[in-house]
Design a protein around this motif. Structure first.
Motif, PDB file in Angstrom:
ATOM      1  N   PRO A 196     -11.666  26.004  32.746  1.00 48.41           N
ATOM      2  CA  PRO A 196     -12.379  24.846  32.824  1.00 48.41           C
ATOM      3  C   PRO A 196     -13.830  24.743  32.234  1.00 48.41           C
ATOM      4  O   PRO A 196     -14.335  26.112  31.752  1.00 48.41           O
ATOM      5  CB  PRO A 196     -12.580  24.723  34.436  1.00 48.41           C
ATOM      6  N   PRO A 197     -14.486  23.875  32.033  1.00 48.03           N
ATOM      7  CA  PRO A 197     -16.038  23.883  31.372  1.00 48.03           C
ATOM      8  C   PRO A 197     -16.767  24.716  32.210  1.00 48.03           C
ATOM      9  O   PRO A 197     -17.055  24.884  33.387  1.00 48.03           O
ATOM     10  CB  PRO A 197     -16.310  22.305  31.596  1.00 48.03           C
ATOM     11  N   ASN A 223     -13.906  27.526  26.922  1.00 43.82           N
ATOM     12  CA  ASN A 223     -14.576  26.301  26.838  1.00 43.82           C
ATOM     13  C   ASN A 223     -15.956  26.404  27.621  1.00 43.82           C
ATOM     14  O   ASN A 223     -16.363  25.617  28.372  1.00 43.82           O
ATOM     15  CB  ASN A 223     -13.504  25.182  27.517  1.00 43.82           C
ATOM     16  N   ARG A 254     -19.522  17.624  30.788  1.00 43.87           N
ATOM     17  CA  ARG A 254     -18.396  18.131  30.446  1.00 43.87           C
ATOM     18  C   ARG A 254     -17.150  18.178  31.395  1.00 43.87           C
ATOM     19  O   ARG A 254     -16.061  18.001  31.237  1.00 43.87           O
ATOM     20  CB  ARG A 254     -18.454  19.439  29.514  1.00 43.87           C
ATOM     21  N   THR A 255     -17.749  18.588  32.651  1.00 40.09           N
ATOM     22  CA  THR A 255     -16.666  18.792  33.715  1.00 40.09           C
ATOM     23  C   THR A 255     -16.193  17.223  33.871  1.00 40.09           C
ATOM     24  O   THR A 255     -15.137  17.058  34.692  1.00 40.09           O
ATOM     25  CB  THR A 255     -17.338  19.449  35.029  1.00 40.09           C
ATOM     26  N   ARG A 257     -15.738  14.838  31.962  1.00 39.68           N
ATOM     27  CA  ARG A 257     -14.729  14.653  30.850  1.00 39.68           C
ATOM     28  C   ARG A 257     -13.549  15.319  31.295  1.00 39.68           C
ATOM     29  O   ARG A 257     -12.359  14.771  31.107  1.00 39.68           O
ATOM     30  CB  ARG A 257     -15.077  15.075  29.635  1.00 39.68           C
ATOM     31  N   GLY A 258     -13.663  16.446  31.703  1.00 44.65           N
ATOM     32  CA  GLY A 258     -12.501  17.171  32.055  1.00 44.65           C
ATOM     33  C   GLY A 258     -11.698  16.731  33.181  1.00 44.65           C
ATOM     34  O   GLY A 258     -10.358  16.524  33.120  1.00 44.65           O
TER      35      GLY A 258
END
Length: 260
Positions: A196-197, A223, A254-255, A257-258
């Protein structure tokens, strides 16, 4: 507020609502330091429930003899995270020793930790640190807690130390910290990566944990964003707040988007 775990009652503060974000403080202080440093990152960024626990033996979280080392602390934190998050996925951040435990939590339960931010992380076996060097001399202080922690000796940094750091040091249980400190190193985990980010932030002038170990550890986080900030020591969250906020806001994006 308090949440009972299997071995102790964890005191914590929280703000906001939404996705749980656990933020762990470093050694010898309490939740007030990361609360002061991380909360600005969430200003204008809704949808997050920020949770700041006191680690065992610090702040208002007790640490009895049943908590005898880092493995016991890790068990408390994993239990607390499950209870505080309602067993939902959560984001996890930590500074110094808090980052040490955050990294271990993410590797132990990667399916639960949806994003990881490590600021000036303590890492096992890493003694490659620069000598302490004051970059900006200014105020005089006889408090070695301040002079050895900060590299910017300005009036503003001293005020932050006295307001957000020093009060927590007065609540720390010295006996508990010594007991845990004798067994502070967690068992070496099997080689693994965390997908994960992730955010890794270190100070170029950090004479406590250095920066080289974190640069090497970045390989475990494919990542990840890695930032080495000039003009910051171990007190990076105080000394470079604007850069830290920008990096944390990017990490949150970014989290999202993940998760999407």
């Amino acid at each position: 507020m308090d949440i009972p775990t299997r071995t102790t009652v964890v005191h914590y503060a929280e703000h906001g609502s939404g996705v749980p974000v656990l933020v762990l403080h470093g050694g010898g202080v309490d939740h007030r330091e990361p609360q002061a440093c991380f909360e600005p990152a969430f200003d204008g960024v809704p949808g997050y429930r920020r949770i700041y626990p006191d680690l065992p033996g610090m702040g208002r979280t007790a640490s009895g003899p049943e908590i005898g080392g880092a493995e016991d602390v890790l068990e408390v934190l994993l239990d607390f995270a499950d209870r505080a998050s309602g067993r939902a996925p959560y984001l996890l951040a930590g500074h110094s020793a808090g980052a040490y435990y955050a990294r271990a939590m993410a590797l132990a339960a990667p399916q639960r930790v949806a994003g990881l931010a490590l600021v000036c992380p303590l890492l096992p076996g890493d003694a490659e640190v620069p000598e302490h060097r004051v970059l900006v001399p200014g105020v005089q202080s006889e408090d070695r807690g301040f002079t050895q922690y900060f590299v910017l000796h300005t009036r503003g940094m001293l005020e932050r130390y006295e307001r957000f750091v020093a009060p927590g040091t007065q609540l720390a249980d010295a006996q508990a910290m010594e007991r845990i400190g004798r067994h502070w190193e967690l068992p070496a985990a099997a080689p693994s990566t965390y997908e994960p980010p992730t955010l890794l932030v270190v100070g170029r002038q950090d004479s406590t944990v250095g920066f080289a170990g974190t640069m090497r550890a970045a390989a475990d986080f494919p990542n990840s964003t890695l930032a080495v900030l000039d003009g910051a020591g171990h007190a990076l969250p105080h000394e470079q707040p604007l850069l830290l906020r920008a990096l944390l806001v990017d990490w949150l994006a970014r989290t999202r988007r993940g998760a999407g």
